[in-house]
Design a protein around this motif. Sequence first.
Motif, PDB file in Angstrom:
ATOM      1  N   TRP A  83      14.641  88.638 -42.678  1.00 55.51           N
ATOM      2  CA  TRP A  83      13.697  89.770 -42.687  1.00 55.51           C
ATOM      3  C   TRP A  83      14.248  90.933 -43.498  1.00 55.51           C
ATOM      4  O   TRP A  83      13.537  91.544 -44.302  1.00 55.51           O
ATOM      5  CB  TRP A  83      13.418  90.230 -41.252  1.00 55.51           C
ATOM      6  CG  TRP A  83      12.739  91.578 -41.224  1.00 55.51           C
ATOM      7  CD1 TRP A  83      11.422  91.831 -41.372  1.00 55.51           C
ATOM      8  CD2 TRP A  83      13.394  92.853 -41.097  1.00 55.51           C
ATOM      9  NE1 TRP A  83      11.189  93.189 -41.350  1.00 55.51           N
ATOM     10  CE2 TRP A  83      12.381  93.844 -41.175  1.00 55.51           C
ATOM     11  CE3 TRP A  83      14.711  93.248 -40.917  1.00 55.51           C
ATOM     12  CZ2 TRP A  83      12.662  95.195 -41.085  1.00 55.51           C
ATOM     13  CZ3 TRP A  83      14.996  94.593 -40.827  1.00 55.51           C
ATOM     14  CH2 TRP A  83      13.974  95.561 -40.913  1.00 55.51           C
ATOM     15  N   ALA A  84      15.553  91.256 -43.296  1.00 48.46           N
ATOM     16  CA  ALA A  84      16.153  92.389 -43.993  1.00 48.46           C
ATOM     17  C   ALA A  84      16.170  92.160 -45.505  1.00 48.46           C
ATOM     18  O   ALA A  84      15.920  93.092 -46.285  1.00 48.46           O
ATOM     19  CB  ALA A  84      17.573  92.627 -43.471  1.00 48.46           C
ATOM     20  N   ASP A 117      14.043  90.409 -47.298  1.00 54.03           N
ATOM     21  CA  ASP A 117      12.678  90.605 -47.805  1.00 54.03           C
ATOM     22  C   ASP A 117      12.304  92.085 -47.813  1.00 54.03           C
ATOM     23  O   ASP A 117      11.621  92.556 -48.737  1.00 54.03           O
ATOM     24  CB  ASP A 117      11.686  89.819 -46.947  1.00 54.03           C
ATOM     25  CG  ASP A 117      11.853  88.311 -47.098  1.00 54.03           C
ATOM     26  OD1 ASP A 117      12.402  87.887 -48.130  1.00 54.03           O
ATOM     27  OD2 ASP A 117      11.441  87.568 -46.177  1.00 54.03           O
ATOM     28  N   ALA A 118      12.755  92.815 -46.798  1.00 53.31           N
ATOM     29  CA  ALA A 118      12.440  94.244 -46.727  1.00 53.31           C
ATOM     30  C   ALA A 118      13.103  95.012 -47.869  1.00 53.31           C
ATOM     31  O   ALA A 118      12.488  95.903 -48.479  1.00 53.31           O
ATOM     32  CB  ALA A 118      12.889  94.810 -45.376  1.00 53.31           C
ATOM     33  N   ALA A 149      11.292  94.499 -51.065  1.00 51.23           N
ATOM     34  CA  ALA A 149      10.072  95.314 -51.105  1.00 51.23           C
ATOM     35  C   ALA A 149      10.385  96.753 -51.523  1.00 51.23           C
ATOM     36  O   ALA A 149       9.597  97.397 -52.238  1.00 51.23           O
ATOM     37  CB  ALA A 149       9.388  95.295 -49.740  1.00 51.23           C
ATOM     38  N   LYS A 160       9.657 103.934 -48.665  1.00 48.25           N
ATOM     39  CA  LYS A 160       9.724 102.582 -48.114  1.00 48.25           C
ATOM     40  C   LYS A 160      11.083 102.317 -47.478  1.00 48.25           C
ATOM     41  O   LYS A 160      11.170 101.681 -46.412  1.00 48.25           O
ATOM     42  CB  LYS A 160       9.456 101.576 -49.239  1.00 48.25           C
ATOM     43  CG  LYS A 160       9.504 100.113 -48.816  1.00 48.25           C
ATOM     44  CD  LYS A 160       8.389  99.770 -47.840  1.00 48.25           C
ATOM     45  CE  LYS A 160       8.402  98.290 -47.511  1.00 48.25           C
ATOM     46  NZ  LYS A 160       7.352  97.930 -46.511  1.00 48.25           N
ATOM     47  N   VAL A 194      12.001 101.120 -43.628  1.00 50.04           N
ATOM     48  CA  VAL A 194      12.831  99.943 -43.351  1.00 50.04           C
ATOM     49  C   VAL A 194      14.020 100.328 -42.481  1.00 50.04           C
ATOM     50  O   VAL A 194      14.384  99.603 -41.545  1.00 50.04           O
ATOM     51  CB  VAL A 194      13.310  99.295 -44.675  1.00 50.04           C
ATOM     52  CG1 VAL A 194      14.336  98.204 -44.402  1.00 50.04           C
ATOM     53  CG2 VAL A 194      12.131  98.723 -45.450  1.00 50.04           C
ATOM     54  N   GLU A 254      12.899 100.675 -38.958  1.00 50.58           N
ATOM     55  CA  GLU A 254      12.694  99.356 -38.351  1.00 50.58           C
ATOM     56  C   GLU A 254      14.032  98.711 -38.000  1.00 50.58           C
ATOM     57  O   GLU A 254      14.155  98.029 -36.978  1.00 50.58           O
ATOM     58  CB  GLU A 254      11.913  98.460 -39.325  1.00 50.58           C
ATOM     59  CG  GLU A 254      11.651  97.056 -38.836  1.00 50.58           C
ATOM     60  CD  GLU A 254      10.761  97.017 -37.598  1.00 50.58           C
ATOM     61  OE1 GLU A 254      10.813  95.995 -36.880  1.00 50.58           O
ATOM     62  OE2 GLU A 254      10.009  97.995 -37.342  1.00 50.58           O
TER      63      GLU A 254
END
Length: 361
Positions: free
Chosen positions: A267-268, A270-271, A274, A287, A291, A294
């Motif tokens: 997940w990290a 991909d974040a 982004a 962004k 992140v 999160e």
Amino acid sequence: MSQQILQVDQAMLETTLDRMVRKTVEETLNAMLDAEADEIAGATRYERSDGRRAYRAGHYERELTVKAGRMSLKVPKLKGAIFSSAVIERYRRREESVEEALIDMYLAGVSTRQVDDVSQLLWGDRMPSQTLSDKLKKVYAGIDAWRERPLTQDYPYVFMDGVWHKRCWGGSVENVSVLVAIGVGADGRREVLAVAEGMKEDAESWREFITGMIARGLKGVRLVTGDRCAGLVAAVGELLPQARYQRCMVHFERNVLAKVNPRNREWAADALKAVFAMESRDKALEKAESVAAEMESRKLREAAKCLREGIGETTTYLLDDYPREHRRRIRTNNMIERLNREIRRRTRVVGSFPDGRSALM
């Protein structure tokens, strides 16, 4: 109808041909030496001539390694004159092209021990490592001239990094770094600007390294890309005040992911992708903050802290000062990493260098 099959012993054929070539070359060289002796003496062997200036006094044997193999030459001796040959230099034991081939092998990453083995296999003559080291000193002058050449154009983008190796220092083997800089000139071409031994890759080493390039004419630098090295950042800010610093995006991502547990790593990753896919710096920073928030909710506080601390200098490439078509190339240090991988491949066979001169070469 029976068929006749011709079988050729390839190994025997090649051995025979090699022997024939070597014999022919040896006979040709000896004939050329005799002709030179006749010219110096002013007459052929046993010839009665009023123009004779010297007499034959036998010969001595001398071995010479050429591309065809090792030759046994009969070098004439003269009484009344000094024999000087244009065919082979005095004291030379190997043809120049053979020596150049051995040096090229070493510079391509072959160890001196392996060069010795290859020399024995190809030409039947060994090249001791010390002899090879002495021959390599011939290229020092060319290396020094290249390292001290003037930098005549502007280099808007400069990439800097260090590669570590082992060398003898004060009786012990220590890790020291070689500092490397690649610049992209105003003509759009990339060029290795400088290479120097930087000891511990500290601020003083980077300061001396950059000062050397400025003395040679480095100018027009708008962006310096490198790793998160405090010494490099401080030296760039002090000596290149017109340039901004871009932290390598790839290394930054690795630093953040190193603080993420395996369950959240995908997940990290991909974040972070982004974040760096944003079209403007403001959106990238926005962004990144979301992140980081999160990450904190997932109890990844160290990763969130690392992201907040480094995202500013890692998104320098998104500023309007730099064209969009340049961004993918200037946001990472991949350009210099490829060079460093090649350096490591060539130095891995050495182990440790005896001194800074050999390590730098």
